[in-house]
Design a protein around this motif. Structure first.
Motif, short mmCIF file in Angstrom:
data_model
loop_
_atom_site.label_atom_id
_atom_site.label_comp_id
_atom_site.label_asym_id
_atom_site.label_seq_id
_atom_site.Cartn_x
_atom_site.Cartn_y
_atom_site.Cartn_z
N SER A 58 0.69 -1.49 0.13
CA SER A 58 0.33 -0.21 0.41
C SER A 58 1.16 1.41 -0.03
O SER A 58 0.60 2.84 -0.40
N VAL A 59 2.05 1.22 0.51
CA VAL A 59 3.39 2.07 0.22
C VAL A 59 2.61 2.85 -1.23
O VAL A 59 2.92 1.55 -2.51
N VAL A 60 3.26 4.28 -1.38
CA VAL A 60 3.45 5.19 -2.58
C VAL A 60 4.37 5.54 -2.72
O VAL A 60 5.43 5.76 -1.78
N LEU A 61 4.74 5.02 -4.05
CA LEU A 61 6.58 5.29 -4.46
C LEU A 61 5.88 6.45 -5.37
O LEU A 61 5.74 6.85 -5.74
N LEU A 106 1.77 6.68 3.63
CA LEU A 106 3.15 6.71 3.71
C LEU A 106 3.09 7.02 1.98
O LEU A 106 2.64 6.16 1.36
N LYS A 107 4.65 8.47 1.74
CA LYS A 107 4.55 8.78 0.24
C LYS A 107 6.18 8.14 0.21
O LYS A 107 6.55 9.27 1.07
N THR A 149 7.30 11.40 3.12
CA THR A 149 5.74 12.27 3.31
C THR A 149 4.46 11.53 3.40
O THR A 149 4.99 10.50 4.03
N ILE A 150 3.60 11.89 3.47
CA ILE A 150 2.49 11.72 3.65
C ILE A 150 0.80 11.97 2.96
O ILE A 150 1.18 13.26 2.40
N GLY A 156 -5.65 10.87 -2.22
CA GLY A 156 -3.84 10.29 -3.86
C GLY A 156 -3.54 11.69 -2.88
O GLY A 156 -2.21 11.30 -3.80
N LYS A 157 -3.88 12.47 -2.27
CA LYS A 157 -3.09 13.74 -3.05
C LYS A 157 -2.13 13.63 -0.60
O LYS A 157 -2.34 13.74 -0.65
#
Length: 227
Positions: A58-61, A106-107, A149-150, A156-157
């Motif tokens: 689920s982490v965004v890269l 998390l991103k 960052t979060i 989704g921003k």
């Protein structure tokens, strides 16, 4: 007997690797031999560089150094991937669960960084205070630092923060106060969450977190494509 053989192999690999490291102008020991690294983490699984996205889907890269959207303005990584030592990833998984319950996620911008990239950064950076000195190496080189960052899970921003990632502005410091209250609240929430779960923010970058215990891990210079 198996452990004795593994220890012998590790010693042989590290010896070969150390010969290469004599070429380092700063006298640093840097693991750049994949066989030595592989043998090492087979003995101590905590030393493995784990791919974060595989461990935490689920982490965004947003791996900026795999693009030209970074302070170097050039592609530094051949692959848009993020790795960290196993205990680091385990803590990130806990943090992701905590954030998810509050509507955030998390991103990740960067994690493990090969030592050669740190050298390149230092050579080009206009402000040396914002890049690691290759004479010491970086916590990123140890697989024990993450830039992140979060995001708001509903939109989704990115949640508003004091500066963009990799800003050299004074506002990037985690204790800079001349900011809108909502932005300070977001920044402090991120920092408090990370620091309650095994990380410490550095003095001039709100997005950079060092793993507590980084001293136990060696500097690495193995590219992503070999991991």
């Amino acid at each position: 007997m198996k452990n004795i053989i593994l220890l012998f192999l590790l010693g042989s690999c590290l010896s070969a690797c150390a010969q290469k490291n004599n070429q380092n102008p700063y006298g640093l020991t840097i693991v750049n031999d994949y066989r030595a690294y592989h043998t090492d983490y087979k003995i101590n699984p905590d030393h493995e560089l784990v791919e974060i996205k595989k461990a935490i889907p689920s982490v965004v890269l947003d791996i900026r150094y795999a693009t030209k959207n970074n302070f170097m303005q050039q592609v530094m990584y051949k692959q848009a991937r993020a790795f960290a030592r196993k205990p680091v990833v385990e803590q990130l998984k806990k943090i992701q669960a905590i954030l998810n319950k509050k509507g955030y996620g998390l991103k990740i911008f960067d994690a493990y960084r090969p030592y050669a990239i740190t050298v390149a950064f230092y050579q080009k950076a206009s402000d040396k205070n914002f890049v690691a000195n290759p004479a010491k190496g970086s916590k990123h080189n140890r697989g024990c630092a993450v830039d992140l960052t979060i995001i708001d899970l509903k939109t989704g921003k990115d949640v508003p923060m004091p500066t963009p990632y990799d800003s050299f502005a004074p506002e990037a410091a985690p204790h800079f106060e001349n900011l809108p209250p909502a932005v300070i609240k977001n920044r402090d929430f991120l920092i408090a969450t990370m620091q309650a779960n095994g990380f410490k923010v550095i003095y001039n970058e709100w997005w950079h977190f060092d793993f507590n215990g980084w001293q136990d891990y060696e500097l690495m210079d193995i590219p992503f494509e070999k991991l």
